[in-house]
Enzyme design. Sequence first.
Site, PDB file in Angstrom:
ATOM      1  CG  ASP A  37      -5.840  -4.159  -3.644  1.00 30.55           C
ATOM      2  OD1 ASP A  37      -6.680  -3.246  -3.464  1.00 30.55           O
ATOM      3  OD2 ASP A  37      -4.644  -4.032  -3.344  1.00 30.55           O
ATOM      4  CG  HIS A  42      -5.397  -2.683  -0.052  1.00 29.89           C
ATOM      5  ND1 HIS A  42      -4.405  -2.618  -1.006  1.00 29.89           N
ATOM      6  CD2 HIS A  42      -5.010  -1.827   0.938  1.00 29.89           C
ATOM      7  CE1 HIS A  42      -3.477  -1.752  -0.627  1.00 29.89           C
ATOM      8  NE2 HIS A  42      -3.813  -1.269   0.553  1.00 29.89           N
ATOM      9  CB  SER A  51      -0.937  -0.062   1.205  1.00 29.74           C
ATOM     10  OG  SER A  51      -2.027   0.806   1.046  1.00 29.74           O
TER      11      SER A  51
END
Lengths: 381, 381
Positions: B319, B352, B153
């Site tokens: 994701d 995610h 991320s």
Amino acid sequence: MSQSPEHIEIQSVLLGNDTPLPLDCGTSISDFNMAYCTYGTLNAEKSNAILICHALTGDQFAASRQPVTGKNGWWEAMIGAGKVLDTDKYFIVCSNVLGGCMGTTGPKDIDPKTGEPYGLNFPIITIGDMVRAQARLQDYLEIDSWFSVIGGSMGGMQALQWASAYPERCFSAIPIACAPRHSAQNIAFHEVGRQAVMADPNWQGGDYYASENKPTSGLAVARMAAHVTYLSEAALHRKFGRNLQDRDNLTYGFDADFQVESYLRYQGINFVDRFDANSYLYITRAMDYFDLAQDHGGSLSKAFDNTKTRFCSVSFSSDWLFPTAENRDIVHALIAAAANVSFVEVETDKGHDAFLLETPELFKTVQGFLQSTAKSRGLTT
Amino acid sequence: MSQSPEHIEIQSVLLGNDTPLPLDCGTSISDFNMAYCTYGTLNAEKSNAILICHALTGDQFAASRQPVTGKNGWWEAMIGAGKVLDTDKYFIVCSNVLGGCMGTTGPKDIDPKTGEPYGLNFPIITIGDMVRAQARLQDYLEIDSWFSVIGGSMGGMQALQWASAYPERCFSAIPIACAPRHSAQNIAFHEVGRQAVMADPNWQGGDYYASENKPTSGLAVARMAAHVTYLSEAALHRKFGRNLQDRDNLTYGFDADFQVESYLRYQGINFVDRFDANSYLYITRAMDYFDLAQDHGGSLSKAFDNTKTRFCSVSFSSDWLFPTAENRDIVHALIAAAANVSFVEVETDKGHDAFLLETPELFKTVQGFLQSTAKSRGLTT
């Protein structure tokens, strides 16, 4: 130039005074107002009436100037002389949902028992209750059976509920971009919105009607969060990308640097003028509770057992709030129930909002379905 | 039993006192603290150091007990003796980002110029600034070149920024579940979170540190909204579906009827104990501003011109915050820059968040990459 159709009637009627409306939560409501607009003319056989069901933040002004915002109706693209919902052929009815805030009784209205606004004393309502209230309006209008019930999103849920609860009063149904049950992700997004409203100190446990300050900040945040889910990533990228707002450079601050930020803020700020925060809580809750299969012993097809209602189901390829797979669940259940159903997945990158926009394939699909269904109904105009 | 590795050091160092750290916004910051943890032992050649970059709400306690929550580190699944980030082989460094709230200087810390907390006087920081501060830490640790820089991320953005800004100080980079630029949809979700914080009257324009009441309600709403985006619809459906909370029936109220609601509320409430609301604003802003191509005349491959850094890029199939397509943009640019790059899309329905979870294919991919890269580096342990 407004393209609003002629023969518009904006009306309101007090219902439930003789027979209170039973609600799914176990109580009932009497003396409730139904606010509605009609477009076009009811034929002598009363066989050309179409009920439009609005979405979460919609209202009865589907093809009329919204009195608060002054903007055109939310479905003017669909409704009018010569349009898909042709006011030269059909008599169109659109009512504000029970629990709403545009004239139909909701939490901001006076509870006859106390003489004060209901606030959180308003009973929790369901999609079933909304439709039951609309059935009272149908009685009042002396229409035995809608030619069609149509709606997108929560409007689609109502169309499904109509067909399930009142198959004989609903000749056809057009559920668009919806689902037979609200998904965990969608409940989660609704809960974020409700928590945003309730976190606003001006919300005051829902008892803010006499206050000068309303929970507008919390409601605006709720609207912003929801609004992101109405669009697709592709639509946001096409519309805004990383474009900056009126500037060549980043400002290195928390102002709306990106156009998408200023768009969202605008969506939030404008919403609060026309919507009641408590209505937002109640209506999102009604959607969360919607689960047609659960209401029929876990079998969705049982919700439509032996139905004669004709169905046209429409989904949008880029809708991630009510994805095609969930709309297909409806179609599969209808097929299992031996119903007459057609299904179209419209290819578009506009996301869930596509049902409100100029979406030619949607128009063509609905128009075609209505034309063939009109023949079955023996409709002559 | 805690499986924390041995040789843990939790430290903090004051940097920038001789040479202030220049920031992208045009100012600079002197005397900033960098708080970090290390795991394992630096070898004599100082060639086995791995920098872990944390995500938006992460911290330096990647494999140590978080002092506020008392919970295990956020990447204990990855870090430890015999694990993927093997503390018997590698010297692992993880620092809190600039603008953070766990010891590295951020908005809650004292501005030496005023003797008061920075609040919104803290300069806007970028991913580039975070990495520049980490480079100072690298200098301080007298490590010429990281064996690898890894993160998911926002951590992946930092890994990319490291490879782009300091190719010679970064032997390899493992950007996971990220993007070369923050998308319009992601900016939109961040803006919702910021507006939720700023709508909280306790936020007081960011000047709440001396107050008894902190903007915890707004921050909890922000966290809830963000948390929905970290999971996939499939994961939410599998985990919660429409399951009810401790009850057989709907309550017809606004309590957390559904398990997913109570889960979200828990996520929101627990977050505010360990995170500073202003840090949330600053760090989301840093992600919004991230656009590696824009920093290089619009060409992403130019960001990696003639790079000798070896890359391993990983995405997760479910994701939707940083979808595979955006991770592929990185890979395509690296290929165009003639970089050494491998890419794996991990099949998972966990969304995610998969980078934080037991995800065997992720572990295998990173382990394999590190092993082959260790050979190229001539690493003997």
